[in-house]
Design a protein around this motif. Structure first.
Motif, PDB file in Angstrom:
ATOM      1  N   GLN A 113      -8.280  15.110   0.074  1.00 17.03           N
ATOM      2  CA  GLN A 113      -7.875  15.251   1.485  1.00 17.03           C
ATOM      3  C   GLN A 113      -7.811  13.897   2.199  1.00 17.03           C
ATOM      4  OE1 GLN A 113     -10.772  18.149   2.954  1.00 17.03           O
ATOM      5  NE2 GLN A 113      -9.296  19.795   2.589  1.00 17.03           N
ATOM      6  N   VAL A 114      -7.291  12.907   1.487  1.00 13.08           N
ATOM      7  CA  VAL A 114      -7.098  11.577   2.061  1.00 13.08           C
ATOM      8  C   VAL A 114      -5.702  11.510   2.688  1.00 13.08           C
ATOM      9  CG1 VAL A 114      -6.986   9.108   1.601  1.00 13.08           C
ATOM     10  CG2 VAL A 114      -8.632  10.533   0.359  1.00 13.08           C
ATOM     11  N   LYS A 115      -5.644  11.147   3.944  1.00 12.59           N
ATOM     12  CA  LYS A 115      -4.360  10.997   4.626  1.00 12.59           C
ATOM     13  C   LYS A 115      -3.722   9.675   4.208  1.00 12.59           C
ATOM     14  CE  LYS A 115      -2.198  10.925   9.203  1.00 12.59           C
ATOM     15  NZ  LYS A 115      -2.420  11.001  10.663  1.00 12.59           N
ATOM     16  N   ILE A 116      -2.443   9.745   3.817  1.00 11.52           N
ATOM     17  CA  ILE A 116      -1.752   8.563   3.315  1.00 11.52           C
ATOM     18  C   ILE A 116      -0.821   8.012   4.400  1.00 11.52           C
ATOM     19  CG2 ILE A 116      -0.124   7.688   1.593  1.00 11.52           C
ATOM     20  CD1 ILE A 116      -1.167   9.857  -0.313  1.00 11.52           C
ATOM     21  N   HIS A 117      -0.889   6.690   4.604  1.00 14.35           N
ATOM     22  CA  HIS A 117       0.048   5.988   5.481  1.00 14.35           C
ATOM     23  C   HIS A 117       0.902   5.080   4.617  1.00 14.35           C
ATOM     24  CE1 HIS A 117      -2.225   7.233   9.076  1.00 14.35           C
ATOM     25  NE2 HIS A 117      -3.304   6.994   8.336  1.00 14.35           N
ATOM     26  N   ALA A 118       2.211   5.145   4.798  1.00 12.28           N
ATOM     27  CA  ALA A 118       3.121   4.371   3.963  1.00 12.28           C
ATOM     28  C   ALA A 118       3.407   3.010   4.582  1.00 12.28           C
ATOM     29  CB  ALA A 118       4.429   5.128   3.764  1.00 12.28           C
ATOM     30  N   GLY A 119       3.281   1.958   3.749  1.00 10.53           N
ATOM     31  CA  GLY A 119       3.704   0.638   4.179  1.00 10.53           C
ATOM     32  C   GLY A 119       5.227   0.573   4.244  1.00 10.53           C
ATOM     33  N   PRO A 120       5.793  -0.439   4.894  1.00 12.25           N
ATOM     34  CA  PRO A 120       7.254  -0.511   5.066  1.00 12.25           C
ATOM     35  C   PRO A 120       8.028  -0.464   3.746  1.00 12.25           C
ATOM     36  CG  PRO A 120       6.152  -2.123   6.458  1.00 12.25           C
ATOM     37  CD  PRO A 120       5.098  -1.537   5.579  1.00 12.25           C
ATOM     38  N   LYS A 121       7.598  -1.212   2.751  1.00 12.36           N
ATOM     39  CA  LYS A 121       8.326  -1.229   1.480  1.00 12.36           C
ATOM     40  C   LYS A 121       8.169   0.095   0.742  1.00 12.36           C
ATOM     41  CE  LYS A 121       8.622  -4.757  -1.199  1.00 12.36           C
ATOM     42  NZ  LYS A 121       8.290  -5.903  -2.095  1.00 12.36           N
ATOM     43  N   PHE A 122       6.975   0.666   0.771  1.00 16.95           N
ATOM     44  CA  PHE A 122       6.755   1.955   0.122  1.00 16.95           C
ATOM     45  C   PHE A 122       7.601   3.042   0.782  1.00 16.95           C
ATOM     46  CE2 PHE A 122       3.696   5.706  -0.445  1.00 16.95           C
ATOM     47  CZ  PHE A 122       4.226   6.049  -1.672  1.00 16.95           C
ATOM     48  N   ALA A 123       7.662   3.012   2.101  1.00 13.14           N
ATOM     49  CA  ALA A 123       8.464   4.012   2.822  1.00 13.14           C
ATOM     50  C   ALA A 123       9.940   3.914   2.460  1.00 13.14           C
ATOM     51  CB  ALA A 123       8.264   3.832   4.328  1.00 13.14           C
ATOM     52  N   SER A 124      10.434   2.718   2.170  1.00 14.25           N
ATOM     53  CA  SER A 124      11.855   2.535   1.848  1.00 14.25           C
ATOM     54  C   SER A 124      12.230   3.143   0.505  1.00 14.25           C
ATOM     55  CB  SER A 124      12.203   1.038   1.845  1.00 14.25           C
ATOM     56  OG  SER A 124      11.564   0.378   0.761  1.00 14.25           O
ATOM     57  N   TYR A 125      11.235   3.380  -0.367  1.00 21.81           N
ATOM     58  CA  TYR A 125      11.515   3.984  -1.672  1.00 21.81           C
ATOM     59  C   TYR A 125      11.523   5.503  -1.615  1.00 21.81           C
ATOM     60  CZ  TYR A 125      10.940  -0.499  -4.117  1.00 21.81           C
ATOM     61  OH  TYR A 125      11.093  -1.783  -4.575  1.00 21.81           O
ATOM     62  N   LEU A 126      11.080   6.083  -0.501  1.00 22.43           N
ATOM     63  CA  LEU A 126      10.887   7.529  -0.429  1.00 22.43           C
ATOM     64  C   LEU A 126      11.908   8.194   0.479  1.00 22.43           C
ATOM     65  CD1 LEU A 126       7.005   7.483  -0.006  1.00 22.43           C
ATOM     66  CD2 LEU A 126       8.287   7.741  -2.139  1.00 22.43           C
ATOM     67  N   THR A 127      12.372   9.378   0.073  1.00 25.69           N
ATOM     68  CA  THR A 127      13.272  10.149   0.934  1.00 25.69           C
ATOM     69  C   THR A 127      12.481  10.802   2.057  1.00 25.69           C
ATOM     70  OG1 THR A 127      14.633  10.630  -1.011  1.00 25.69           O
ATOM     71  CG2 THR A 127      15.014  11.964   0.975  1.00 25.69           C
ATOM     72  N   PHE A 128      11.367  11.419   1.673  1.00 21.77           N
ATOM     73  CA  PHE A 128      10.466  12.007   2.664  1.00 21.77           C
ATOM     74  C   PHE A 128       9.115  11.312   2.511  1.00 21.77           C
ATOM     75  CE2 PHE A 128      13.502  15.320   1.520  1.00 21.77           C
ATOM     76  CZ  PHE A 128      14.057  15.594   2.772  1.00 21.77           C
ATOM     77  N   SER A 129       8.857  10.364   3.384  1.00 23.32           N
ATOM     78  CA  SER A 129       7.650   9.562   3.241  1.00 23.32           C
ATOM     79  C   SER A 129       6.543  10.061   4.160  1.00 23.32           C
ATOM     80  CB  SER A 129       7.951   8.098   3.578  1.00 23.32           C
ATOM     81  OG  SER A 129       8.198   7.965   4.954  1.00 23.32           O
ATOM     82  N   PRO A 130       5.288   9.725   3.841  1.00 24.63           N
ATOM     83  CA  PRO A 130       4.192   9.982   4.794  1.00 24.63           C
ATOM     84  C   PRO A 130       4.429   9.162   6.066  1.00 24.63           C
ATOM     85  CG  PRO A 130       3.368   9.346   2.608  1.00 24.63           C
ATOM     86  CD  PRO A 130       4.838   9.058   2.618  1.00 24.63           C
ATOM     87  N   SER A 131       3.569   9.368   7.036  1.00 26.18           N
ATOM     88  CA  SER A 131       3.716   8.619   8.285  1.00 26.18           C
ATOM     89  C   SER A 131       3.641   7.134   8.000  1.00 26.18           C
ATOM     90  CB  SER A 131       2.611   9.008   9.271  1.00 26.18           C
ATOM     91  OG  SER A 131       1.341   8.720   8.717  1.00 26.18           O
ATOM     92  N   GLU A 132       4.593   6.371   8.546  1.00 34.16           N
ATOM     93  CA  GLU A 132       4.597   4.933   8.298  1.00 34.16           C
ATOM     94  C   GLU A 132       3.456   4.284   9.060  1.00 34.16           C
ATOM     95  OE1 GLU A 132       7.661   1.111   8.465  1.00 34.16           O
ATOM     96  OE2 GLU A 132       8.429   3.166   8.460  1.00 34.16           O
ATOM     97  N   VAL A 133       2.815   3.340   8.418  1.00 30.17           N
ATOM     98  CA  VAL A 133       1.639   2.704   8.985  1.00 30.17           C
ATOM     99  C   VAL A 133       2.006   1.934  10.261  1.00 30.17           C
ATOM    100  CG1 VAL A 133       1.894   0.560   7.657  1.00 30.17           C
ATOM    101  CG2 VAL A 133      -0.365   1.289   8.387  1.00 30.17           C
ATOM    102  N   LYS A 134       1.144   2.013  11.265  1.00 31.85           N
ATOM    103  CA  LYS A 134       1.392   1.272  12.503  1.00 31.85           C
ATOM    104  C   LYS A 134       1.093  -0.209  12.333  1.00 31.85           C
ATOM    105  CE  LYS A 134       0.389   5.218  15.513  1.00 31.85           C
ATOM    106  NZ  LYS A 134      -0.497   5.753  16.578  1.00 31.85           N
ATOM    107  N   SER A 135       0.089  -0.498  11.514  1.00 31.33           N
ATOM    108  CA  SER A 135      -0.278  -1.884  11.250  1.00 31.33           C
ATOM    109  C   SER A 135      -0.829  -1.973   9.839  1.00 31.33           C
ATOM    110  CB  SER A 135      -1.328  -2.378  12.251  1.00 31.33           C
ATOM    111  OG  SER A 135      -1.848  -3.636  11.852  1.00 31.33           O
TER     112      SER A 135
END
Length: 795
Positions: A641-663
């Motif tokens: 039950q760990v909430k995942i935040h996606a970094g900018p580069k990780f988010a770019s690889y995903l069609t449906f990504s977790p919430s993008e990290v604020k910092s």
């Protein structure tokens, strides 16, 4: 012609004083409109504070922390505060700052009144110009310009100076207050205005009406007509005080108007136990009625009528009348810009007058007790210090039930007020106490060769030998939140290293801390050093403790990153050991083992997510995306039950990504993690250096060469290969315990145990050696031979 030149010069002088004040003047008709005043809240850089301001007048405040509730406040400005150092003219910058602070408090809904000096000084400046001008005209006509340098200004009579300066002083105040949409009104008084009942009622009614209309009354003795003070007429009772100076006027006004607080600003920090400037002078934080017998008063202020003795008498009279009093420095350039607001916020500034004496010692007294006790502790034999620690370890298990009962009270009171991670830190258990006892016994074993250990020996010359030996740092201040188990750990390390210790725990752990401290003192008592460790239970704010640079040698914060940052910011001249953030990274290399990765990630993130050494950012090599290894990591995090935040580069690889990290620089302290993608070990290192906190960083790989490159190039306090970030801990390192983890680069780094609480001193043993013997024509030569270091046997 000269007179015209003087008048034109004086006009220019006035324009230099007030151009910025007059540029945005508000029409007088706006001054008494509350609607045009209350919304002006954003002009100042002084923090705005909203507090409840209703209080029934009767008894003065018992503690500084209650001053923030003061509704009606009198600020007395002494002559030394208002005037320049040459006593001719006003200190305009200082006055502007004072007006700003008074305006801040007025706009918070408080009722502010000023008692001000300065009319005599302002008038003296004007009259000197007039006299010099008159003399220059006469001498120019009779003797020529060459004698102008020999002109002398006669002694000016104070009443005449006051008459000449009163209008100019008020004009200056009015122009300054106008900038903050506040109107000011002048009131001149004499003794008769207080002793004649009708005049007294008139004065009282006028002041109340001005306060009702949100106008700041500016009060001064009418020095143009006031007679000399009658001797021995002061302080004859609560209803009688002779208005012979502005100190007595401020006290009389404060009691008459039933004010909550009187702030007396002068040119000294407050009241000292001996004349300021003497070698042993110490600032008195809190002054109680009756203590004046133990105080020696110095000379009076460089200007003005009253000295410190007059201020203390006036303050005690006001205190007896129900008004709290603080005497502070209004001239120091580093504090004058916020001294008034600091006092009202309850900060430890100046001397606070109180009728309520605390049950125990002050924090300053506790600091002195800790220093004295620490020095005695350092002189004990290593076996004696170890015996104290062993006894404390035994008490933790023997008194288990009593400790857990106190901890249960803390948990019950904290329920619903603290977040889940903080509640977990607050909780004590039998297993925690057993682990603490084991850790303390480790410290006892390692303390045998700590204080007094010889690190280096050098023969400087024949019969002249130098040694470098370990010694305690002095007095430590450890501030910790929500973790009562921190207290015995830190206490044991202080005992082993011979340091005095001040402990400031969070109020959420008050019951647990109290019993643990009592057990610590019980253990210390077996060798007569009970005072070496003190628990601060007074209402001292952390910021005030951080100012005790003459008592405390090192501050060690244990708690949230915000606490550490606040302490680093507040510390005045005291080193702070610690880390403000624990942003720990784990880099999963392309050659990582499938069997190891999920175990390491789970342990680093999920075993204790609130810890400062928990994983916060997971860096994945790009080649691992869309592989079974990557899927296993994601599945494990979801199960936990760990909430995942996606970094900018990780988010770019995903069609449906977790919430993008604020910092990318975030310490979550909970079951949350940031995942980012990197192309190489070099990019992982660059990411860690840019977004990390130099705490603990890990590489997971089977390639030894890549691992060694990572270990050597990552600039953090702890760098691991194929190991959980959670190993970054004093107990796990075999240090027994730690006072914290330091990310600084000076003195100690990483988990700080016993060694980090020691410093060194040099011992030189000679026989009538003098430096001149080693000169070019001297009889001796330097040898600088390294000598063997003796090994201490503790079998």
């Amino acid at each position: 012609m000269l007179r015209r030149m003087y008048h034109s010069g004086f006009q220019a002088f006035k324009h230099r004083l007030l151009p910025w004040l007059q540029s945005t003047a508000v029409p007088r008709s706006h001054c008494v409109q509350p609607s045009t005043i209350r919304h002006v809240r954003s002009w100042s850089n002084i923090p705005f504070i909203t507090v409840p301001l209703s209080r029934a007048h009767g008894k003065p405040f018992a503690h500084r922390s209650e001053l923030k509730h003061a509704k009606r406040i009198v600020v007395k400005l002494g002559s030394a505060v208002v005037t320049r150092g040459d006593e001719c003219g006003l200190a305009l910058g200082r006055l502007a700052s004072i007006v700003e602070q008074v305006s801040v408090l007025q706009n918070q809904g408080r009722e502010m009144m000023l008692v001000t000096s300065g009319a005599v000084a302002f008038g003296k400046q004007r009259l000197r110009h007039e006299i010099l001008l008159s003399q220059s005209v006469r001498q120019a006509l009779h003797s020529g310009q060459n004698q102008l340098k020999e002109m002398a200004v006669p002694v000016l009579e104070a009443r005449a100076c006051a008459a000449a300066g009163q209008s100019g002083l008020m004009a200056l105040y009015e122009a300054m207050f106008t900038q903050y949409s506040i109107c000011a009104a002048q009131i001149l008084v004499t003794n008769l205005d207080f002793h004649d009942e009708q005049k007294r009622r008139n004065l009282n009614g006028t002041l109340h009406e001005l306060l009702r209309m949100n106008i700041v009354p500016i009060v001064n003795t009418n020095d143009a007509v006031v007679p000399p003070a009658e001797p021995n007429s002061d302080l004859q009772g609560v209803n009688v005080i002779s208005v012979k100076d502005n100190d007595s006027l401020a006290a009389r006004l404060a009691v008459e108007m039933k004010t909550d607080l009187l702030i007396v600003l002068s040119d000294v920090e407050g009241l000292f136990d001996s004349p300021p400037g003497s070698d042993d002078a110490k600032l008195i934080d809190i002054f109680y009625p009756g203590d004046q017998q133990s105080v020696t008063f110095g000379t009076k202020s460089r200007v003005g009528l009253g000295g410190m003795e007059a201020k203390v008498k006036a303050a005690l009279w006001a205190l007896q009348g129900g008004t709290s009093v603080v005497i502070a420095n209004g001239t120091h350039p580093k504090v004058s810009g916020h001294v008034i607001t600091d006092i009202v916020e309850g900060k430890k500034v100046g001397t606070f007058f109180s009728e309520v004496k605390p049950a125990g010692p002050t924090v300053e007294q506790q600091g002195e007790m800790a220093r004295s006790g620490g020095r005695m502790l350092a002189t004990l034999e290593p076996e004696q210090r170890a015996e104290i620690i062993h006894h404390l370890a035994d008490l933790l298990t023997d008194q288990r039930e009593e400790i857990l009962l106190a901890n249960k009270k803390d948990l019950e009171e904290a329920e619903g007020r603290l977040a889940a991670p903080l509640l977990k830190r607050l909780n004590l258990s039998t297993s925690k106490l057993n682990s603490l006892a084991i850790g303390l016994r480790q410290i006892a074993a390692s303390s045998q060769d700590s204080v007094g250990r010889v690190l280096r020996r050098t023969r400087i010359a024949k019969n002249l030998e130098l040694e470098q030996v370990t010694v305690p740092i002095g007095v430590l201040l450890v501030i910790f939140e929500s973790r009562p188990d921190c207290l015995p750990q830190v206490a044991a390390l202080a005992i082993a290293s011979g340091n005095g210790l001040l402990l400031k725990g969070g109020k959420e752990a008050a019951h647990s801390n109290r019993i643990l401290h009592l057990l610590t003192q019980e253990a210390l008592s077996i060798h007569g050093v009970k005072d070496a460790i003190q628990l601060v239970n007074t209402r001292e704010e952390v910021e005030d403790l951080c100012r005790l640079d003459k008592i405390i040698d090192l501050i060690i914060p244990r708690g949230s990153s915000q606490l550490v940052r606040d302490i680093q910011k507040a510390a005045k001249g005291i080193p702070v050991m610690g880390h403000s953030e624990g942003i720990c990274h784990m880099y999963v290399d392309s050659e990582a083992s499938v069997d190891k990765v999920t175990r390491l990630v789970r342990d680093s993130k999920c075993e204790y997510p609130a810890a400062c050494n928990a994983l916060e950012t997971l860096l994945i090599h790009r080649d691992l995306l869309r592989t079974p290894l990557f899927d296993q990591i994601i599945d494990m995090l979801r199960v936990e039950q760990v909430k995942i935040h996606a970094g900018p580069k990780f988010a770019s690889y995903l069609t449906f990504s977790p919430s993008e990290v604020k910092s990318l620089r975030t310490e979550y302290g909970d079951l949350e993690v940031c995942i980012e993608v990197v192309d190489s070990v070099q990019e992982a290192i660059e990411h860690i250096h840019k977004y990390g906190s130099s705490h603990t960083d890990v590489i997971v790989t089977e390639n030894e060469r890549t691992a060694e490159f990572f270990l050597q190039h990552v600039d953090s306090a702890c760098v691991f290969w194929n190991a959980s970030t959670r190993f970054s801990d004093g107990y796990r390192f075999g240090l027994g315990a730690e006072v914290g983890i330091s990310t600084s680069r000076i003195h100690a780094r990483g988990p700080v145990g016993l060694e980090g609480l020691l410093t060194t001193k040099w011992l030189l043993r000679g026989q009538d050696h003098v430096v001149s013997d080693f000169s070019e024509h001297g009889s001796l030569k330097y040898l600088h031979e390294n000598l063997p270091v003796p090994q201490r046997n503790f079998s």
